[in-house]
Scaffold this motif. Structure first.
Motif, PDB file in Angstrom:
ATOM      1  N   LEU A 111      21.707  32.191 -13.996  1.00 14.96           N
ATOM      2  CA  LEU A 111      22.847  31.410 -13.506  1.00 14.96           C
ATOM      3  C   LEU A 111      22.409  30.402 -12.453  1.00 14.96           C
ATOM      4  O   LEU A 111      22.872  29.249 -12.444  1.00 14.96           O
ATOM      5  N   LEU A 112      21.510  30.804 -11.556  1.00 14.01           N
ATOM      6  CA  LEU A 112      21.010  29.885 -10.528  1.00 14.01           C
ATOM      7  C   LEU A 112      20.230  28.737 -11.152  1.00 14.01           C
ATOM      8  O   LEU A 112      20.381  27.573 -10.760  1.00 14.01           O
ATOM      9  N   GLN A 113      19.384  29.059 -12.132  1.00 12.48           N
ATOM     10  CA  GLN A 113      18.534  28.026 -12.738  1.00 12.48           C
ATOM     11  C   GLN A 113      19.360  27.011 -13.519  1.00 12.48           C
ATOM     12  O   GLN A 113      19.138  25.798 -13.407  1.00 12.48           O
ATOM     13  N   VAL A 114      20.320  27.472 -14.294  1.00 13.85           N
ATOM     14  CA  VAL A 114      21.119  26.561 -15.122  1.00 13.85           C
ATOM     15  C   VAL A 114      22.080  25.745 -14.269  1.00 13.85           C
ATOM     16  O   VAL A 114      22.376  24.585 -14.580  1.00 13.85           O
ATOM     17  N   THR A 115      22.534  26.312 -13.173  1.00 13.06           N
ATOM     18  CA  THR A 115      23.526  25.624 -12.343  1.00 13.06           C
ATOM     19  C   THR A 115      22.890  24.699 -11.315  1.00 13.06           C
ATOM     20  O   THR A 115      23.324  23.552 -11.147  1.00 13.06           O
ATOM     21  N   PHE A 116      21.847  25.167 -10.632  1.00 15.50           N
ATOM     22  CA  PHE A 116      21.270  24.386  -9.538  1.00 15.50           C
ATOM     23  C   PHE A 116      19.800  24.033  -9.733  1.00 15.50           C
ATOM     24  O   PHE A 116      19.255  23.263  -8.966  1.00 15.50           O
ATOM     25  N   ILE A 162      12.307  18.954 -12.243  1.00 11.47           N
ATOM     26  CA  ILE A 162      11.188  19.885 -12.386  1.00 11.47           C
ATOM     27  C   ILE A 162      10.893  20.556 -11.053  1.00 11.47           C
ATOM     28  O   ILE A 162      10.665  21.772 -10.988  1.00 11.47           O
ATOM     29  N   ASN A 163      10.886  19.779  -9.988  1.00  8.18           N
ATOM     30  CA  ASN A 163      10.654  20.359  -8.659  1.00  8.18           C
ATOM     31  C   ASN A 163      11.699  21.419  -8.332  1.00  8.18           C
ATOM     32  O   ASN A 163      11.389  22.501  -7.819  1.00  8.18           O
ATOM     33  N   ARG A 164      12.951  21.101  -8.644  1.00 10.39           N
ATOM     34  CA  ARG A 164      14.040  22.031  -8.372  1.00 10.39           C
ATOM     35  C   ARG A 164      13.926  23.279  -9.247  1.00 10.39           C
ATOM     36  O   ARG A 164      14.184  24.397  -8.802  1.00 10.39           O
ATOM     37  N   GLY A 165      13.541  23.074 -10.510  1.00 10.03           N
ATOM     38  CA  GLY A 165      13.393  24.211 -11.409  1.00 10.03           C
ATOM     39  C   GLY A 165      12.316  25.175 -10.944  1.00 10.03           C
ATOM     40  O   GLY A 165      12.529  26.397 -10.930  1.00 10.03           O
ATOM     41  N   ILE A 166      11.168  24.641 -10.559  1.00 12.36           N
ATOM     42  CA  ILE A 166      10.073  25.497 -10.074  1.00 12.36           C
ATOM     43  C   ILE A 166      10.488  26.183  -8.778  1.00 12.36           C
ATOM     44  O   ILE A 166      10.209  27.376  -8.554  1.00 12.36           O
ATOM     45  N   GLY A 167      11.169  25.443  -7.909  1.00 12.76           N
ATOM     46  CA  GLY A 167      11.621  26.031  -6.643  1.00 12.76           C
ATOM     47  C   GLY A 167      12.623  27.157  -6.863  1.00 12.76           C
ATOM     48  O   GLY A 167      12.550  28.208  -6.213  1.00 12.76           O
ATOM     49  N   GLU A 171      12.847  28.988  -9.570  1.00 13.20           N
ATOM     50  CA  GLU A 171      12.111  30.119 -10.129  1.00 13.20           C
ATOM     51  C   GLU A 171      11.427  30.918  -9.017  1.00 13.20           C
ATOM     52  O   GLU A 171      11.376  32.152  -9.066  1.00 13.20           O
ATOM     53  N   GLY A 172      10.874  30.202  -8.034  1.00 15.11           N
ATOM     54  CA  GLY A 172      10.289  30.907  -6.892  1.00 15.11           C
ATOM     55  C   GLY A 172      11.330  31.699  -6.138  1.00 15.11           C
ATOM     56  O   GLY A 172      11.082  32.838  -5.708  1.00 15.11           O
ATOM     57  N   LEU A 173      12.514  31.110  -5.979  1.00 13.73           N
ATOM     58  CA  LEU A 173      13.613  31.834  -5.337  1.00 13.73           C
ATOM     59  C   LEU A 173      14.014  33.039  -6.170  1.00 13.73           C
ATOM     60  O   LEU A 173      14.339  34.107  -5.627  1.00 13.73           O
ATOM     61  N   GLY A 174      13.953  32.898  -7.495  1.00 12.71           N
ATOM     62  CA  GLY A 174      14.248  34.030  -8.376  1.00 12.71           C
ATOM     63  C   GLY A 174      13.255  35.161  -8.199  1.00 12.71           C
ATOM     64  O   GLY A 174      13.625  36.344  -8.194  1.00 12.71           O
TER      65      GLY A 174
END
Length: 629
Positions: free
Chosen positions: A108-113, A370-375, A377-380
């Motif tokens: 949910l976090l990845q798809v939304t933010f 891409i930066n946000r996605g990797i970030g 994922e790190g938060l995940g």
């Protein structure tokens, strides 16, 4: 309404879907598609920003959950060996519930933010190898009595402390290691990383993830090779031989009323079907006492009643929460090992983002996405460590492939998947069911899964010139070193004696992690031995991550932040310099039709092709966008 497509063996529909289609042109200049395939392979039923009917979101959301099922439950089952939990089915069920819950939350976090593409998050095998290496250190080796089911009292404080102390050390290492991914993502350094990492680094790294787990697969399958072979054969039959065969199912729609729809069940759910059938056979053999009742006899572990009390003991509702196993502890050796896995996960995810964009009808992801996605994922991974899954999270390539099967690229479907996984994590009985799968059946699944992971790594060599003796040497030496060195260190752990205990532990974890050893040698040799970018596969690698078709949706519509956040941020001009913030104005496109803000540098194309049009619902808008390739 979309007409049903006839299967031609090249492109299949998992479901006969209703909705609008988006063009997905995938032909390159100078190439022509066969007329019989052109109408099928270039259509999407729903693009990334579309919202399918609610029932379709739920149905396809369940499918994505089931597609990720094998990988998600495999991780806690493997970790249970290093955590001394082989004979504690109830705790295993809690771990499965926790990883489902966290996977749904991170999705949910990845798809939304995050990247905002329809990409599912789940446990990662790249962190499994260093985790198992850490748990195999002398100080974390399981006591002998935990290996004997008759001596284990799962409710005793002593046993609880044995496995929870190991879990807390693993949690702390994952949480600290994930901070690197958070930093690399939100600081925009991922682009710098990708300049030095090519196919000859990625191939041994990914391949050795699967190869290093051969012992776990062999041990599980060896409890009953007959049933393990049956599971492997069924999964192979469904996923390879029967994948193009549709199964007729009755369905209902307003236009067609009651009719027959074709569902490619074998292509969608090969792992689940294979495990279920083998599981049922084990149950029948258990009922009629065909399988031995003596724990010392061969085949006893194939019985389905070994953990029969787990279902009755598991609560109906369980609410995973951070710190449920106690306060995490940090081990320097564990953190360094996890860092190696985190780097591998980031590289793999960048490739998944581009593949997902192509399959969902989206333009290539720009830098900020891409930066946000990797970030995220790190938060995940940070959340997974806090909740105590014993693992992190990453993007699931299997679910990216499912987009190409169903032709539904809507991110609302993945949001539905995330909600479903959270619900599955809350229902304790769901996790308990999975723990009753017999060990040989799990071993049969591992045989296929780990083999595919190994082959997926090798497939990256398609970008490099493997007629080059340089590349053959780099790959061969990296792979062989990744097998030899960890195997020797495991047999001679006392050989590392620098005089500094902490350094000894770090080296022990790193050198027993096949993925790190192979990837390290691949990285050093590939970047130091002379060779052209073409020979190394760097040019082909970058080209493969570019979008070879026209953009099908405006970049801002797909990748900008939701809830008006982008409009709010655009009011401050200085925010454009923050790597993970979208630009204040729509991203401009160059003459090639590709996003100038994309991660990899774009090569200009020779001649523009005729424009491609996205056709909206016939009753609504006309062409939204027309862009040259």
């Amino acid at each position: 309404m979309a007409p049903e497509k006839e299967s031609n063996g090249l492109d299949n529909y998992a479901f006969a879907l209703e909705g609008r289609f988006c063009d997905l042109p995938d032909t390159k200049p100078g190439e022509e598609m066969d007329a019989s395939t052109e109408g099928d392979s270039n259509k999407l039923a729903y693009c990334v920003t579309d919202v399918p009917p609610w029932y379709l979101c739920i149905l396809l959301g369940i499918q994505h959950c089931l597609t990720a099922f094998g990988g998600i439950i495999a991780i806690p089952l493997i970790l249970s060996q290093g955590l001394c939990l082989q004979h504690d089915g109830l705790t295993q069920s809690h771990l499965i519930s926790t990883i489902f819950f966290v996977s749904g939350l991170c999705t949910l976090l990845q798809v939304t933010f995050g990247i905002r593409l329809p990409i599912l998050q789940g446990g990662t095998f790249t962190l499994l190898a260093p985790s198992m290496a850490m748990l195999s250190m002398p100080e974390w080796t399981c006591p002998a009595w935990t290996q004997n089911a008759t001596l284990v009292n799962t409710s005793s404080p002593e046993f609880i402390e044995v496995w929870q102390s190991r879990m807390r050390a693993l949690q702390g290492s994952i949480m600290v290691g994930s901070l690197l991914q958070v930093f690399v993502g939100f600081s925009g350094l991922i682009g710098l990383f990708m300049r030095f990492i090519g196919p000859l680094t990625i191939a041994p790294t990914i391949s050795l993830i699967g190869l290093s787990l051969f012992d776990s697969a062999g041990t599980s399958a060896g409890n009953h090779w007959g049933l393990a072979t049956l599971t492997t054969a069924l999964i192979t039959l469904f996923s390879q031989y029967l994948r193009h065969i549709p199964v007729p199912f009755p369905s209902y729609s307003k236009d067609k009323k009651l009719h027959i729809s074709r569902v490619y069940v074998f292509q969608i759910l090969p792992v689940l079907l294979g495990i279920t059938i083998s599981w049922l056979i084990c149950y029948i053999l258990t009922i009629y006492n065909v399988l031995p009742t003596d724990p010392q006899r061969y085949g006893y572990m194939a019985r389905t009643d070994l953990k029969g009390d787990v279902m009755s003991q598991a609560p109906w509702f369980t609410f995973p929460y951070p710190g449920q196993w106690g306060m995490p502890t940090v081990s320097l050796a564990g953190v360094v090992g996890i860092l190696a896995g985190v780097i591998s996960s980031m590289i793999e995810s960048v490739g998944d983002y581009h593949a997902c964009a192509r399959l969902s009808g989206a333009p290539p992801p720009p830098k900020h996405a891409i930066n946000r996605g990797i970030g995220i994922e790190g938060l995940g991974c940070l959340l997974a460590g806090a909740w105590g899954t014993g693992n992190g999270t990453t993007s699931y390539s299997e679910n990216v492939g499912a987009l190409g099967i169903t032709k539904v690229g809507s991110r609302m479907v993945i949001i539905a998947s995330g909600v479903l996984m959270v619900v599955m994590g809350v229902f304790g009985k769901v996790g308990a069911i999975f723990t009753t799968i017999p060990t040989p059946v799990i071993g049969g699944m591992f045989m296929v899964m780990f083999g595919v992971i190994s082959a997926a790594g090798v497939s990256n060599l398609q970008y490099a010139d493997m007629n080059s003796s340089r590349n053959i040497f780099v790959f061969g030496f990296s792979m062989f070193s990744g097998l030899v060195i960890p195997n020797w260190i495991v047999k001679h752990p006392d050989a590392i004696a620098t005089g500094v205990v902490e350094l000894d532990q770090v080296l022990l974890v790193l050198l027993t992690t096949s993925m790190f050893v192979g990837g390290f040698f691949g990285f050093i040799l590939d970047n130091t031995i002379p060779g052209s970018k073409h020979e190394r596969g760097i040019l082909a690698w970058n080209k493969a991550h570019e979008d070879d078709s026209s953009n099908t949706l405006e970049s801002g519509e797909v990748y900008n932040l939701p809830f008006g956040i982008t409009s709010y941020l655009s009011s401050s001009s200085w925010l454009r310099y923050i790597p993970f913030c979208p630009p204040g104005v729509p991203t401009l496109l160059d003459g090639s039709g590709t996003d100038t803000n994309a991660l990899e540098p774009k090569q200009p194309l020779g001649h523009p092709e005729p424009s491609q049009i996205i056709t909206e619902s016939p009753c609504e808008r006309c062409a939204r966008l027309s862009m040259p390739v």
